[in-house]
Design an enzyme around this catalytic site. Structure first.
Site, PDB file in Angstrom:
ATOM      1  N   ASP A 103      65.337 -94.070 -40.599  1.00 20.28           N
ATOM      2  CA  ASP A 103      64.539 -95.310 -40.591  1.00 20.28           C
ATOM      3  C   ASP A 103      64.896 -96.224 -39.423  1.00 20.28           C
ATOM      4  O   ASP A 103      64.710 -97.441 -39.494  1.00 20.28           O
ATOM      5  CB  ASP A 103      64.705 -96.087 -41.914  1.00 20.28           C
ATOM      6  CG  ASP A 103      64.422 -95.233 -43.127  1.00 20.28           C
ATOM      7  OD1 ASP A 103      63.381 -94.554 -43.139  1.00 20.28           O
ATOM      8  OD2 ASP A 103      65.254 -95.229 -44.058  1.00 20.28           O
ATOM      9  N   LYS A 114      62.454 -94.318 -35.036  1.00 23.06           N
ATOM     10  CA  LYS A 114      62.267 -93.189 -34.116  1.00 23.06           C
ATOM     11  C   LYS A 114      60.797 -92.941 -33.805  1.00 23.06           C
ATOM     12  O   LYS A 114      60.450 -92.525 -32.707  1.00 23.06           O
ATOM     13  CB  LYS A 114      62.880 -91.913 -34.711  1.00 23.06           C
ATOM     14  CG  LYS A 114      64.374 -91.989 -34.958  1.00 23.06           C
ATOM     15  CD  LYS A 114      64.910 -90.695 -35.526  1.00 23.06           C
ATOM     16  CE  LYS A 114      64.397 -90.342 -36.894  1.00 23.06           C
ATOM     17  NZ  LYS A 114      64.770 -91.320 -37.945  1.00 23.06           N
ATOM     18  N   LYS A 157      58.231 -94.946 -33.363  1.00 27.66           N
ATOM     19  CA  LYS A 157      57.727 -95.735 -32.240  1.00 27.66           C
ATOM     20  C   LYS A 157      58.307 -95.236 -30.918  1.00 27.66           C
ATOM     21  O   LYS A 157      57.594 -95.101 -29.921  1.00 27.66           O
ATOM     22  CB  LYS A 157      58.072 -97.219 -32.422  1.00 27.66           C
ATOM     23  CG  LYS A 157      57.717 -98.027 -31.170  1.00 27.66           C
ATOM     24  CD  LYS A 157      58.244 -99.437 -31.158  1.00 27.66           C
ATOM     25  CE  LYS A 157      58.070-100.021 -29.760  1.00 27.66           C
ATOM     26  NZ  LYS A 157      58.427-101.449 -29.683  1.00 27.66           N
ATOM     27  N   GLY A 184      59.510 -90.076 -42.855  1.00 27.88           N
ATOM     28  CA  GLY A 184      58.295 -90.779 -42.466  1.00 27.88           C
ATOM     29  C   GLY A 184      58.473 -91.547 -41.182  1.00 27.88           C
ATOM     30  O   GLY A 184      59.464 -92.250 -41.013  1.00 27.88           O
ATOM     31  N   HIS A 185      57.535 -91.373 -40.252  1.00 25.70           N
ATOM     32  CA  HIS A 185      57.547 -92.126 -39.014  1.00 25.70           C
ATOM     33  C   HIS A 185      56.303 -93.010 -38.978  1.00 25.70           C
ATOM     34  O   HIS A 185      55.188 -92.520 -39.174  1.00 25.70           O
ATOM     35  CB  HIS A 185      57.536 -91.194 -37.803  1.00 25.70           C
ATOM     36  CG  HIS A 185      58.830 -90.480 -37.594  1.00 25.70           C
ATOM     37  ND1 HIS A 185      58.976 -89.433 -36.710  1.00 25.70           N
ATOM     38  CD2 HIS A 185      60.046 -90.657 -38.153  1.00 25.70           C
ATOM     39  CE1 HIS A 185      60.229 -88.994 -36.740  1.00 25.70           C
ATOM     40  NE2 HIS A 185      60.884 -89.728 -37.609  1.00 25.70           N
ATOM     41  N   GLN A 212      65.159 -88.054 -40.411  1.00 31.14           N
ATOM     42  CA  GLN A 212      66.296 -88.695 -41.063  1.00 31.14           C
ATOM     43  C   GLN A 212      67.274 -89.218 -39.996  1.00 31.14           C
ATOM     44  O   GLN A 212      66.838 -89.755 -38.993  1.00 31.14           O
ATOM     45  CB  GLN A 212      66.986 -87.745 -42.048  1.00 31.14           C
ATOM     46  CG  GLN A 212      66.202 -87.489 -43.317  1.00 31.14           C
ATOM     47  CD  GLN A 212      65.363 -86.232 -43.242  1.00 31.14           C
ATOM     48  OE1 GLN A 212      65.648 -85.302 -42.513  1.00 31.14           O
ATOM     49  NE2 GLN A 212      64.316 -86.190 -44.025  1.00 31.14           N
ATOM     50  N   PRO A 261      62.754-100.024 -51.377  1.00 34.04           N
ATOM     51  CA  PRO A 261      63.445-101.019 -50.544  1.00 34.04           C
ATOM     52  C   PRO A 261      64.704-100.421 -49.938  1.00 34.04           C
ATOM     53  O   PRO A 261      65.436 -99.681 -50.607  1.00 34.04           O
ATOM     54  CB  PRO A 261      63.787-102.146 -51.522  1.00 34.04           C
ATOM     55  CG  PRO A 261      63.736-101.519 -52.879  1.00 34.04           C
ATOM     56  CD  PRO A 261      62.742-100.413 -52.801  1.00 34.04           C
TER      57      PRO A 261
END
Length: 438
Positions: A15, A18, A20, A42-43, A226, A306
């Protein structure tokens, strides 16, 4: 001559932003190859008014003329893959003829999700905090040499035989251990045989493809999933993922040899976050953590969970850069710190009454260490959207200079907002990139 390749990966627990960074850099590369993980990663990429959340598909497909490759080190859920392809097609992204899946990648099937969900939910079991998407059990089958690969998915008779045998085994295990209801192998076969035909046009020998691109003078970026501290070998075991998230995974996960890796670019936030369970030495338990979470929109791109927030951890960053051989550092979300009067940075640990900067290998040691902080004065002004380093407040420059000096890698980029254009590119880094990609 330096190889025309670069690995972009996360320095901590994922998180780091990466997506962007890969997107910003991908316009310089012929292909972007994902080498580990599954659709548990997830990107998020923001281009103007459009927001793209990619889980399996490499960010390179968002750039015209840049191929996207899902390497053999990835575990592929065919249904999730096709759903994601459909979503980005609807957003106008050209995927056909531009996106490729390794014929050697392992396949996730419904019994992998069944096993993982049951195990994670079972009373008395240590909860790792997985996404329960079948990633771990699929890698278990891979290492047990009992998995199904994409090339096998495309052979109808083999697929049917495999599903029947696997369901007989997995249903029995899940029922005996967790009391889970059995899956229907016939229904599973029909669903995945149909999905296989839709996946077929994307399948290729991607290792051969990537090596061919390099042989013809093209360039390749390897996209990590990750982060380093979730690596199966080098992370905070057992609170880790099931694949090689570090730079070494780029070679084993794509079929491009290690001597062809040109440089490693490590991405870190200006602070640190973590999702799920596991040790987190610099985690913040007061209002400052809530402030970072809200200003940084720290909620999982895939799960919506969160994220736990903490202060920047220099010993951990130094360890990460060492494991990866990181040459360059990209710092993201600097603007999230804009409102803080003081910004602590962890510079060492205390363990069993002794001062150290060594990362303990065992989870008990990681949970026992006490961080030692130095405090920087905040800049209390907006850095959002700044694109020149010398335009940053002096206190922000000093914060970054300390991070560079202590981490063992040179800062090449600083992200000051979520959009492509909200990025500082340092001249030395731009020069190095030109040398790799031109």
């Amino acid at each position: 001559m330096r190889a025309k390749t670069a690995v972009v990966l996360g320095a901590q627990w994922g998180d780091e932003g990466k997506g962007k960074i890969v997107d910003v850099l991908s316009e310089r590369f012929s292909a972007v190859a994902r080498y580990a993980g599954g659709h548990n990663a997830g990107h998020t990429v923001i281009i103007g008014e459009h927001k793209f959340v990619l889980q399996l598909i490499p960010c390179g497909v968002l750039r015209p003329g840049c191929k996207g490759v899902i390497g053999n080190g990835v575990v592929l859920d065919p249904i999730a893959f096709l759903s994601e392809v459909g979503r980005i097609r609807e957003l106008g992204v050209q995927v056909d003829g531009n996106l490729f899946v390794s014929n050697r990648a392992q396949v996730i099937l419904p019994y992998h999700r069944m096993i993982e969900l049951a195990a994670e939910s079972a009373p008395g079991r240590k909860k790792i905090g997985t996404t329960s998407r079948g990633i771990g059990p699929a890698y278990e089958d891979k290492m047990a040499r009992s998995g199904l690969r994409v090339v096998d998915l495309l052979h109808t008779a083999l697929l049917k035989t495999h599903i029947e045998a696997a369901c007989a085994e997995k249903n029995a295990i899940a029922h005996a251990l967790f009391g889970t209801d059995p899956l229907d192998p016939e229904k599973m076969y029909e669903e995945y045989a149909a999905a296989a035909e839709q996946v077929r046009p994307f399948v290729a020998d991607t290792g051969r493809m990537l090596n061919g691109i390099l042989a013809k003078g093209g360039s390749v970026m390897f996209e990590g999933a990750q982060g380093t501290m979730l690596d199966i070998d080098h992370g905070t075991y057992p609170f880790v993922t099931s694949s090689s998230a570090t730079a070494g995974g780029a070679s084993t996960g794509t079929g491009v040899g290690p001597t062809a890796i040109g440089t490693v670019i490590s991405v870190t936030k200006a602070y640190v976050t973590r999702v799920g369970g596991g040790p987190f030495p610099t985690e913040i338990h007061d209002a400052a953590g809530d402030l970072l979470r809200e200003r940084g929109h720290e909620y999982g791109a895939v799960t919506g969970r969160p994220r736990r927030c903490g202060w920047l951890d220099i010993p951990l960053l130094r360890y990460s850069n060492q494991v990866n051989g990181a040459e360059w550092l990209v710092v993201t979300k600097l603007d999230v710190l804009d409102e803080l009067e003081e910004i602590p940075i962890c510079v060492g640990y205390e363990l069993d009454g002794k001062v150290t900067d060594e990362i303990p290998a065992d989870v008990h040691g990681l949970e026992a260490i006490k961080p030692r902080y130095t405090t920087f004065k905040g800049w209390r002004q907006s850095t959002e959207g700044i694109t020149k380093f010398d335009k940053l407040p002096k206190a922000a420059q000093e914060y970054l200079a300390f991070q560079e000096r202590e981490s063992g890698a040179k800062i090449g980029m600083v992200s000051t907002g979520p959009d492509r254009g909200q990025t500082i590119v340092l001249p030395e880094f731009a020069k190095a990139l030109n040398a790799i990609t031109s």
